[in-house]
Design a protein around this motif. Sequence first.
Motif, PDB file in Angstrom:
ATOM      1  N   GLU A 395      46.876  -1.523  53.636  1.00  0.00           N
ATOM      2  CA  GLU A 395      47.940  -2.403  52.830  1.00  0.00           C
ATOM      3  C   GLU A 395      49.316  -1.843  53.233  1.00  0.00           C
ATOM      4  OE1 GLU A 395      46.511  -1.551  48.943  1.00  0.00           O
ATOM      5  OE2 GLU A 395      44.653  -2.550  49.049  1.00  0.00           O
ATOM      6  N   GLN A 396      50.103  -3.053  52.995  1.00  0.00           N
ATOM      7  CA  GLN A 396      51.561  -2.760  52.914  1.00  0.00           C
ATOM      8  C   GLN A 396      52.070  -1.940  51.915  1.00  0.00           C
ATOM      9  OE1 GLN A 396      52.522  -3.226  55.908  1.00  0.00           O
ATOM     10  NE2 GLN A 396      54.870  -3.602  55.965  1.00  0.00           N
ATOM     11  N   LYS A 397      53.014  -1.082  52.213  1.00  0.00           N
ATOM     12  CA  LYS A 397      53.663  -0.152  50.991  1.00  0.00           C
ATOM     13  C   LYS A 397      55.218  -0.486  50.967  1.00  0.00           C
ATOM     14  CE  LYS A 397      50.628   4.011  51.730  1.00  0.00           C
ATOM     15  NZ  LYS A 397      50.587   5.388  52.083  1.00  0.00           N
ATOM     16  N   GLU A 398      55.780  -0.320  49.953  1.00  0.00           N
ATOM     17  CA  GLU A 398      56.945  -0.644  49.625  1.00  0.00           C
ATOM     18  C   GLU A 398      57.845   0.300  50.603  1.00  0.00           C
ATOM     19  OE1 GLU A 398      60.575  -0.600  46.058  1.00  0.00           O
ATOM     20  OE2 GLU A 398      58.253  -0.347  45.640  1.00  0.00           O
ATOM     21  N   GLY A 399      58.861  -0.370  51.490  1.00  0.00           N
ATOM     22  CA  GLY A 399      59.627   0.574  52.202  1.00  0.00           C
ATOM     23  C   GLY A 399      59.032   0.705  53.485  1.00  0.00           C
ATOM     24  N   ASP A 400      57.966   0.268  53.808  1.00  0.00           N
ATOM     25  CA  ASP A 400      57.411   0.159  55.249  1.00  0.00           C
ATOM     26  C   ASP A 400      58.567  -0.743  56.059  1.00  0.00           C
ATOM     27  OD1 ASP A 400      55.251   1.640  54.877  1.00  0.00           O
ATOM     28  OD2 ASP A 400      53.852   0.071  54.394  1.00  0.00           O
ATOM     29  N   GLU A 401      58.869  -0.151  57.439  1.00  0.00           N
ATOM     30  CA  GLU A 401      59.747  -0.785  58.080  1.00  0.00           C
ATOM     31  C   GLU A 401      59.005  -2.010  59.248  1.00  0.00           C
ATOM     32  OE1 GLU A 401      62.162   1.935  60.272  1.00  0.00           O
ATOM     33  OE2 GLU A 401      62.963   2.849  58.095  1.00  0.00           O
ATOM     34  N   VAL A 402      57.598  -1.618  59.275  1.00  0.00           N
ATOM     35  CA  VAL A 402      56.809  -2.371  59.983  1.00  0.00           C
ATOM     36  C   VAL A 402      55.575  -2.753  59.554  1.00  0.00           C
ATOM     37  CG1 VAL A 402      57.630  -1.290  62.252  1.00  0.00           C
ATOM     38  CG2 VAL A 402      55.483  -0.407  61.191  1.00  0.00           C
ATOM     39  N   ASP A 403      54.970  -4.086  59.882  1.00  0.00           N
ATOM     40  CA  ASP A 403      53.859  -4.478  58.995  1.00  0.00           C
ATOM     41  C   ASP A 403      52.437  -3.587  59.557  1.00  0.00           C
ATOM     42  OD1 ASP A 403      51.782  -5.652  57.552  1.00  0.00           O
ATOM     43  OD2 ASP A 403      52.701  -7.750  58.053  1.00  0.00           O
ATOM     44  N   PHE A 404      51.848  -2.750  58.762  1.00  0.00           N
ATOM     45  CA  PHE A 404      50.676  -2.082  59.184  1.00  0.00           C
ATOM     46  C   PHE A 404      49.439  -2.614  58.877  1.00  0.00           C
ATOM     47  CE2 PHE A 404      53.784   1.389  58.662  1.00  0.00           C
ATOM     48  CZ  PHE A 404      53.463   2.255  59.757  1.00  0.00           C
ATOM     49  N   ARG A 405      49.413  -4.073  58.169  1.00  0.00           N
ATOM     50  CA  ARG A 405      48.229  -4.801  58.000  1.00  0.00           C
ATOM     51  C   ARG A 405      47.540  -5.223  59.299  1.00  0.00           C
ATOM     52  NH1 ARG A 405      50.736  -8.714  53.716  1.00  0.00           N
ATOM     53  NH2 ARG A 405      52.512  -8.916  55.210  1.00  0.00           N
ATOM     54  N   GLY A 406      48.286  -5.132  60.464  1.00  0.00           N
ATOM     55  CA  GLY A 406      47.648  -5.903  61.843  1.00  0.00           C
ATOM     56  C   GLY A 406      46.968  -4.666  62.611  1.00  0.00           C
ATOM     57  N   LEU A 407      46.827  -3.386  61.776  1.00  0.00           N
ATOM     58  CA  LEU A 407      46.144  -2.354  62.263  1.00  0.00           C
ATOM     59  C   LEU A 407      44.488  -2.766  62.649  1.00  0.00           C
ATOM     60  CD1 LEU A 407      47.393   0.895  60.462  1.00  0.00           C
ATOM     61  CD2 LEU A 407      47.165   0.752  62.945  1.00  0.00           C
ATOM     62  N   SER A 519      53.906   7.920  58.713  1.00  0.00           N
ATOM     63  CA  SER A 519      53.430   7.306  57.183  1.00  0.00           C
ATOM     64  C   SER A 519      52.089   6.878  57.093  1.00  0.00           C
ATOM     65  CB  SER A 519      54.378   6.237  56.675  1.00  0.00           C
ATOM     66  OG  SER A 519      54.152   4.983  57.401  1.00  0.00           O
ATOM     67  N   ARG A 520      51.530   6.761  58.232  1.00  0.00           N
ATOM     68  CA  ARG A 520      49.834   6.567  57.825  1.00  0.00           C
ATOM     69  C   ARG A 520      49.038   7.335  58.775  1.00  0.00           C
ATOM     70  NH1 ARG A 520      52.506   3.313  55.137  1.00  0.00           N
ATOM     71  NH2 ARG A 520      51.541   1.056  54.535  1.00  0.00           N
ATOM     72  N   PHE A 521      47.736   7.580  58.395  1.00  0.00           N
ATOM     73  CA  PHE A 521      46.918   8.448  59.293  1.00  0.00           C
ATOM     74  C   PHE A 521      45.506   8.099  59.189  1.00  0.00           C
ATOM     75  CE2 PHE A 521      45.907  10.233  55.346  1.00  0.00           C
ATOM     76  CZ  PHE A 521      44.610  10.833  55.232  1.00  0.00           C
ATOM     77  N   ALA A 522      44.845   8.333  60.579  1.00  0.00           N
ATOM     78  CA  ALA A 522      43.225   8.026  60.644  1.00  0.00           C
ATOM     79  C   ALA A 522      42.621   9.414  60.926  1.00  0.00           C
ATOM     80  CB  ALA A 522      43.165   7.161  61.675  1.00  0.00           C
ATOM     81  N   VAL A 523      41.389   9.329  60.406  1.00  0.00           N
ATOM     82  CA  VAL A 523      40.539  10.437  60.816  1.00  0.00           C
ATOM     83  C   VAL A 523      39.548  10.081  61.808  1.00  0.00           C
ATOM     84  CG1 VAL A 523      40.722  11.210  58.491  1.00  0.00           C
ATOM     85  CG2 VAL A 523      38.763   9.796  59.178  1.00  0.00           C
ATOM     86  N   ILE A 524      39.326  11.367  62.571  1.00  0.00           N
ATOM     87  CA  ILE A 524      37.963  11.442  63.835  1.00  0.00           C
ATOM     88  C   ILE A 524      36.624  11.827  63.024  1.00  0.00           C
ATOM     89  CG2 ILE A 524      37.178  12.281  66.002  1.00  0.00           C
ATOM     90  CD1 ILE A 524      40.032  11.687  67.002  1.00  0.00           C
ATOM     91  N   ILE A 525      35.495  10.980  63.228  1.00  0.00           N
ATOM     92  CA  ILE A 525      34.369  11.619  62.651  1.00  0.00           C
ATOM     93  C   ILE A 525      33.483  11.712  63.807  1.00  0.00           C
ATOM     94  CG2 ILE A 525      32.342  11.454  61.045  1.00  0.00           C
ATOM     95  CD1 ILE A 525      34.022   9.681  59.318  1.00  0.00           C
ATOM     96  N   ASP A 526      32.897  13.207  63.916  1.00  0.00           N
ATOM     97  CA  ASP A 526      32.016  13.265  64.884  1.00  0.00           C
ATOM     98  C   ASP A 526      30.609  13.431  64.657  1.00  0.00           C
ATOM     99  OD1 ASP A 526      31.545  15.836  63.960  1.00  0.00           O
ATOM    100  OD2 ASP A 526      32.592  16.941  65.443  1.00  0.00           O
TER     101      ASP A 526
END
Length: 753
Positions: A395-407, A519-526
Amino acid sequence: MRPGQTPAAEGLCSTSGRFASGTAPLTAIPVSPHRIRRSRRSAHSIKAVLQATEQATQGNGKKANQNGLLHPQYCESVYRSLRRPTRTIEIGNVKVGSQHPIALQTMTTTDTRNVQATVDQVKKCADSGADMVRITVQGKQEATACYKIREQLFKDGYDVPLVADIHFQPVVASMVAECFEKIRVNPGNFVDGRKKFDEKVYDDDSQFKQEQDHIIEVFEPLVEKCKRLNRAMRIGTNHGSLSARILSYYGDTPRGMVESAFEFANICRNMDYHNFLFSMKASNPLVMVQAYRLLAEEMYSNGWDYPLHLGVTEAGEGEDGRLKSAIGIGSLLMDGLGDTIRVSLTEDPEFELEPCRQLAELGSQAAQQQWGVQEFDEKHRDIHSFARRVGRLPEQKEGDEVDFRGLLHRDGSVISSVSLQDLEGPEQMYRALGCKMVVGMPFKDQATSDTLYMTQIPPTSDKNGRRALKRLQEVGVHVMAPASVLAQDPLPHAVAVQPLKEVATASQNGGHSLPAGVSRFAVIIDGTESEEQVASLKGSEAVMALLQIAPGESQVHASRRIFELLQRHDVDIAVIHFHSFPEGTSGDDIIMTTGSQVGALLVDGLGDGVAVSCPTQDLSFLRNMSFGVLQGSRMRNTKTEFVSCPSCGRTLFDLQEVTDQIRTRTGHLPGVSIAIMGCIVNGPGEMADADFGYVGGAPGKIDLYVGKEVVRRAIPMSGATDELIELIKEHDRWVEPETEESEQEEQRQPVAA
């Protein structure tokens, strides 16, 4: 014959097996005519087909667990790959069953009446590794030729078993049983004749069962002959060619496929004939997997131990055909199901054997090494209906400089691994990622990678590399990299990737931190995480989880455990299957392994996308293959879906040439499915999933279909492709392909990297 196979003993194989015989047939479970009509109108809808089966199955007396889901046994273990124990059947000098190697087979494409051409092709297939070869036998002339084919092969020193492919013709089946080692019968048309879509309404069970008497009368003579001559038989049901009788009673469902086969199997069993196996083929891998699982479940329930022949019918050609086959066949092999396989491709038959061998070796390795994990309590995976677990989108957050919804993409995402070397040629990289180029600038297109993953990022001093990534970020193609790498040299708007174990530990100790500018992170699950660590993702702000199973762990079973834990704790994070291959891995190995191991999870609705990496493979190939996995698993359509039969002696035109011609002109229509069938046998019956059909009706003549209805007949081949395109236009499914003008313009422009 491959090592490990021994010559068959004289006489009928033992019927003692592992289980007792004489069990009762399946209980008939009627489907309301109203629901049947609805599911038939939407045959292309996987949910309509599979949910109808779920409703039927839940009335079959199985015990439900506390969640209301059914978990009957369909394989030896859901925690590890164990081959399902079966009896041995004899097909000439080849033995098929769980005590023997998985047998490989293919099918000739010659006119069976051309004895020498057929003999030559059988020999080529045998030399390429076929354990048996199927030949179409559509009439008495072909049956007469079969005697000569068998005789000539023996004279030439070839004892490879021959299988007669029979549709519509009980008399012909009896003739060819005199000389061939195995007979394939299709319950959908062996007795009922040519395919019709008449709907019958049955007021009660007795009315439906009365018609079984005619099946017994027609089928018993063949069974008696096969028993007397020690011939084998395949009872091969196809999803698209269920009889009008079965279709009207059970609907166009896997349940109908199983019931159709069991009617014929019970006749065999009542005559004490057991030298047979089953197949449950469909062009849709999800329907195919559901049908085989249901068949295996019912055999466990009834105490039957007959072998399974696996195949995805009408898989197509090239990479797509191999992927579809890997998803369907490979998924079942990972569960220990399957004793003989065929990969049906619209190619010369000998080319089917290498992918066939690759799948057999993968399945055998999994079973011999017993790939798996420790037992866990599985309550959420439902084998009777397809219900995709849909992960939460960014989701997009207030203040985001780029659109992260395309991830991520709602229908399934593709993440591409990009190296520093790829950045050295920005334009080539943009094209390999599937970008549309306009005046040298990249833009997201239909099949552009959604996100990039980089283990290293260009340093701040590499202005060209940074600019190339920025161009992609500006059009919604985001970049992910390990948090440790971003901490050393931040990349604006990048997504930091951290192992879940580290994030969970840091959270317990007061919270984890992100590198500067992230401002965004992902996790790796093994796959080795504890339940507590997986549960810690509930409420997490992680945008996705990369499921990259640790070396030595089973991809399929460890992933099933992770998804069970996620669902148990109501964690809605999106999960991307991340499969890394070592340098030098061939493209075919990547296709077969990814299709089998990732496909085995996607057919259960487990997963939101695919990421495949291999340092020595072309970036464009890996991207296209990843999108192919999603499309083959009925998630995201990025190109036209082709259902094309593999050709046989019935084919009325050059399938390879025509398929290539149609693909060239119509391959730009995502969401449209086109069936290309060589004859009426593989016409309306075998193309249940297609929107449009191109079917050989007579030599030089083509019939065109919309769904299962023929709308134009006897069109000369010379203009049939044009007529097909006009038909697609009439139904508002056509878009004009992009012209070459824009591409030529691109080539004249400098790349703004």
